[in-house]
Design an enzyme around this catalytic site. Structure first.
Site, mmCIF file in Angstrom:
data_model
loop_
_atom_site.group_PDB
_atom_site.id
_atom_site.type_symbol
_atom_site.label_atom_id
_atom_site.label_comp_id
_atom_site.label_asym_id
_atom_site.label_seq_id
_atom_site.Cartn_x
_atom_site.Cartn_y
_atom_site.Cartn_z
ATOM 1 N N GLY A 96 3.679 63.879 47.152
ATOM 2 C CA GLY A 96 3.953 63.507 45.778
ATOM 3 C C GLY A 96 2.681 63.499 44.948
ATOM 4 O O GLY A 96 1.563 63.514 45.468
ATOM 5 N N CYS A 97 2.859 63.455 43.637
ATOM 6 C CA CYS A 97 1.709 63.507 42.733
ATOM 7 C C CYS A 97 0.868 62.232 42.811
ATOM 8 O O CYS A 97 -0.351 62.302 43.015
ATOM 9 C CB CYS A 97 2.165 63.786 41.310
ATOM 10 S SG CYS A 97 3.495 62.719 40.723
ATOM 11 N N TYR A 98 1.491 61.080 42.665
ATOM 12 C CA TYR A 98 0.744 59.824 42.796
ATOM 13 C C TYR A 98 0.082 59.692 44.176
ATOM 14 O O TYR A 98 -1.100 59.322 44.265
ATOM 15 C CB TYR A 98 1.658 58.629 42.565
ATOM 16 C CG TYR A 98 1.956 58.284 41.129
ATOM 17 C CD1 TYR A 98 0.934 58.015 40.220
ATOM 18 C CD2 TYR A 98 3.265 58.172 40.675
ATOM 19 C CE1 TYR A 98 1.202 57.663 38.903
ATOM 20 C CE2 TYR A 98 3.554 57.817 39.356
ATOM 21 C CZ TYR A 98 2.516 57.567 38.477
ATOM 22 O OH TYR A 98 2.799 57.208 37.178
#
Length: 352
Positions: free
Chosen positions: A155-157
């Protein structure tokens, strides 16, 4: 199929989302990949330029429907840039058809099916595929990605956060039980669909906290940190939506286990990421801004060690659509295929 060709053929499921169209942007300039099929369950039969006029005269393709057997006739590898819950049903069919798969959804990142169901509110994918999926944080798991047939793109985070925390956790320089993560993202992180939260009048000149203690990226972050620490790790993770299109800034706080200078931290991280082209460590006391990685596959990291409180502050920034999604997926493809990791990704950030 790919062995007899100069280029491999790629299909993109979810081509009409932000992650999908960013995959198109990078793959169009990848010397070893041909885009064989762009796929959308909701817009099949339309020209892709109807939804994305900026691709006119660049990509003249009609959107295909989702058909694993049909995809196999056209492609060697497929990127699934779909919402969570969709990939869990689709990916088994794609693998059964003999395709290599790089999944950009959250469906295969968490190894514990029960934890996935708790956080994502969907039925867990098959346990054997959860086990098989290689967690494609390239700088950490690149050796596992090489030669794999199935990659779960982080994921991005988690990408920004884990790249910022893992070296210090692995070396025991911070207390993993003290980690607090304050993360902020541009509105593209929520996808192309509209909602009240991302409505212009709601987010313009505004900042919002959301999913406090409930964000689905929490177990993904804790899973990787627990593996690095060799013991269970729990974190406080708070996300905010800010009025910009792209970018993530993850600011992390943790208790140092002993006094460390900022230069020592810079040296540790530079040694840890030596040879990793897309992680850039700032000079002691220097920090990056999201604009400095905009449109690129870079992650920039800076530090501040506070001798007064004994705490370390780590600031990590990425472009959520590139390093947090499409760019990292292509980085995974490069490693999977045994190519130079930076192939097709050597773009400088867009500035200003």
């Amino acid at each position: 199929m790919a062995e007899s060709q100069d280029k491999i053929k790629a299909a993109i499921v979810g081509s009409t989302g932000y992650g999908g169209v960013e995959l198109i942007r990078f793959l169009l300039n990848h010397p070893k990949v041909e885009i064989a099929s762009v796929i959308s369950s909701s817009n099949a039969g339309e020209k892709i330029t109807e939804g994305f006029p900026h691709l006119s005269e660049i990509l003249v393709q009609t959107l295909d429907g989702v058909d694993p057997a049909g995809i196999k006739q056209k492609a060697d590898v497929v990127f699934t840039a779909t919402p969570s819950g969709v990939s869990g049903r689709l990916v088994p069919q794609l693998l059964e058809a003999g395709l290599k798969v790089i999944d950009l959804s959250g469906d295969f990142r968490i190894k514990d099916g029960a934890a996935y169901e708790q956080w994502y509110k969907h039925d867990a994918p098959p346990a054997d595929l959860l086990e098989e999926a290689v967690y494609g944080l390239c700088e950490e798991n690149g050796g596992q990605v090489e030669g794999a047939r199935f990659i779960s793109n982080p994921g991005c985070y988690p990408t920004a956060t884990l790249l910022g925390l893992l070296p210090a956790v692995k070396e025991g320089w911070i207390d993993p039980g003290s980690i607090i993560i304050d993360a902020k993202s541009g509105v593209s992180g929520s996808g192309r669909g509209t909602s009240l939260m991302t409505h212009y009048a709601e987010i313009n000149e505004n900042m919002k906290v959301y999913k406090v203690n409930k964000h689905q990226h929490i177990p993904e972050i804790e899973q990787a940190l627990s593996l690095a620490a060799g013991a269970p790790v729990t974190v406080t993770f708070t996300t905010h939506l800010v009025p910009m299109t792209r970018g993530i800034m993850s600011t992390m706080y943790a208790k140092l286990t002993e006094g460390r200078s900022e230069q020592e931290l810079v040296d540790l991280y530079r040694n840890y990421y030596e040879g990793k082209s897309f992680v850039r460590i700032r000079e002691a006391g220097k920090f990056s801004a999201t604009k400095e990685v905009f449109g690129s596959n870079y992650c920039d990291i800076g530090f501040a060690a506070d001798p007064r409180t004994g705490r370390l502050t780590i600031v990590s920034v990425i472009d959520n659509v590139v390093k947090g999604a499409a760019g990292q997926a292509i980085q995974n493809l490069n490693l999977m295929m045994g190519w130079e990791e930076t192939t097709g990704l050597k773009l400088s950030p867009v500035y200003p």
